[in-house]
Design a protein around this motif. Structure first.
Motif, PDB file in Angstrom:
ATOM      1  N   ASP A   2     -19.578  -9.264  23.806  1.00 48.73           N
ATOM      2  CA  ASP A   2     -18.716  -9.669  24.921  1.00 48.73           C
ATOM      3  C   ASP A   2     -18.358 -11.142  24.747  1.00 48.73           C
ATOM      4  O   ASP A   2     -19.211 -12.011  24.911  1.00 48.73           O
ATOM      5  CB  ASP A   2     -19.442  -9.434  26.234  1.00 48.73           C
ATOM      6  CG  ASP A   2     -18.599  -9.770  27.449  1.00 48.73           C
ATOM      7  OD1 ASP A   2     -17.429 -10.185  27.272  1.00 48.73           O
ATOM      8  OD2 ASP A   2     -19.106  -9.628  28.565  1.00 48.73           O
ATOM      9  N   PRO A   3     -17.096 -11.452  24.408  1.00 48.64           N
ATOM     10  CA  PRO A   3     -16.706 -12.843  24.174  1.00 48.64           C
ATOM     11  C   PRO A   3     -16.913 -13.754  25.379  1.00 48.64           C
ATOM     12  O   PRO A   3     -17.085 -14.950  25.219  1.00 48.64           O
ATOM     13  CB  PRO A   3     -15.224 -12.769  23.818  1.00 48.64           C
ATOM     14  CG  PRO A   3     -14.880 -11.353  23.671  1.00 48.64           C
ATOM     15  CD  PRO A   3     -16.013 -10.530  24.205  1.00 48.64           C
ATOM     16  N   SER A   4     -16.906 -13.193  26.577  1.00 52.87           N
ATOM     17  CA  SER A   4     -17.072 -14.029  27.766  1.00 52.87           C
ATOM     18  C   SER A   4     -18.491 -14.585  27.870  1.00 52.87           C
ATOM     19  O   SER A   4     -18.728 -15.509  28.633  1.00 52.87           O
ATOM     20  CB  SER A   4     -16.726 -13.240  29.028  1.00 52.87           C
ATOM     21  OG  SER A   4     -17.660 -12.202  29.243  1.00 52.87           O
ATOM     22  N   GLN A   5     -19.409 -14.041  27.106  1.00 51.22           N
ATOM     23  CA  GLN A   5     -20.794 -14.516  27.142  1.00 51.22           C
ATOM     24  C   GLN A   5     -21.089 -15.559  26.063  1.00 51.22           C
ATOM     25  O   GLN A   5     -22.184 -16.081  25.999  1.00 51.22           O
ATOM     26  CB  GLN A   5     -21.756 -13.341  27.010  1.00 51.22           C
ATOM     27  CG  GLN A   5     -21.679 -12.393  28.180  1.00 51.22           C
ATOM     28  CD  GLN A   5     -22.637 -11.227  28.045  1.00 51.22           C
ATOM     29  OE1 GLN A   5     -23.333 -11.091  27.052  1.00 51.22           O
ATOM     30  NE2 GLN A   5     -22.665 -10.390  29.050  1.00 51.22           N
ATOM     31  N   LYS A  13     -13.076 -24.756  21.753  1.00 55.56           N
ATOM     32  CA  LYS A  13     -12.005 -23.893  22.243  1.00 55.56           C
ATOM     33  C   LYS A  13     -10.653 -24.369  21.708  1.00 55.56           C
ATOM     34  O   LYS A  13      -9.823 -23.566  21.274  1.00 55.56           O
ATOM     35  CB  LYS A  13     -11.984 -23.873  23.774  1.00 55.56           C
ATOM     36  CG  LYS A  13     -10.953 -22.935  24.348  1.00 55.56           C
ATOM     37  CD  LYS A  13     -11.043 -22.873  25.862  1.00 55.56           C
ATOM     38  CE  LYS A  13     -10.044 -21.875  26.413  1.00 55.56           C
ATOM     39  NZ  LYS A  13     -10.147 -21.756  27.863  1.00 55.56           N
ATOM     40  N   ALA A  62     -12.348 -13.106  20.168  1.00 55.82           N
ATOM     41  CA  ALA A  62     -12.060 -14.025  21.283  1.00 55.82           C
ATOM     42  C   ALA A  62     -10.878 -13.545  22.106  1.00 55.82           C
ATOM     43  O   ALA A  62     -10.816 -13.785  23.312  1.00 55.82           O
ATOM     44  CB  ALA A  62     -11.790 -15.416  20.754  1.00 55.82           C
ATOM     45  N   ARG A  64     -10.210 -10.589  23.008  1.00 56.43           N
ATOM     46  CA  ARG A  64     -10.524  -9.417  23.835  1.00 56.43           C
ATOM     47  C   ARG A  64     -10.677  -9.757  25.287  1.00 56.43           C
ATOM     48  O   ARG A  64     -11.091 -10.745  25.718  1.00 56.43           O
ATOM     49  CB  ARG A  64     -11.826  -8.763  23.359  1.00 56.43           C
ATOM     50  CG  ARG A  64     -11.691  -8.122  22.027  1.00 56.43           C
ATOM     51  CD  ARG A  64     -12.968  -7.433  21.673  1.00 56.43           C
ATOM     52  NE  ARG A  64     -12.910  -7.012  20.274  1.00 56.43           N
ATOM     53  CZ  ARG A  64     -13.962  -6.700  19.564  1.00 56.43           C
ATOM     54  NH1 ARG A  64     -15.147  -6.736  20.102  1.00 56.43           N
ATOM     55  NH2 ARG A  64     -13.836  -6.337  18.338  1.00 56.43           N
TER      56      ARG A  64
END
Length: 64
Positions: A2-5, A13, A62, A64
């Protein structure tokens, strides 16, 4: 994965976004006034954080 993690710094970034837009490490370094080696260091850290071997894989995950 999970890219958000995945925790990345604002600079990481920025590097990732510009690489995703087709900037080479050398072009990014020249435009930002930092060394090529600094950009490569950021890129390598990002690859490690995303647990991938290529910048393309990192960008795909990233996005996703």
């Amino acid at each position: 994965m999970d890219p958000s993690q995945i925790l990345i710094t604002p600079r990481e970034k920025e590097v990732m976004l510009l690489l995703a837009h087709g900037y080479s490490s050398r072009k990014f370094a020249a435009e930002m006034g930092i060394s090529f080696h600094t950009v490569e260091s950021f890129r390598k850290k990002l690859l490690h954080k995303f647990n991938v071997k290529t910048t393309v894989e990192m960008v795909l995950i990233a996005g996703r």
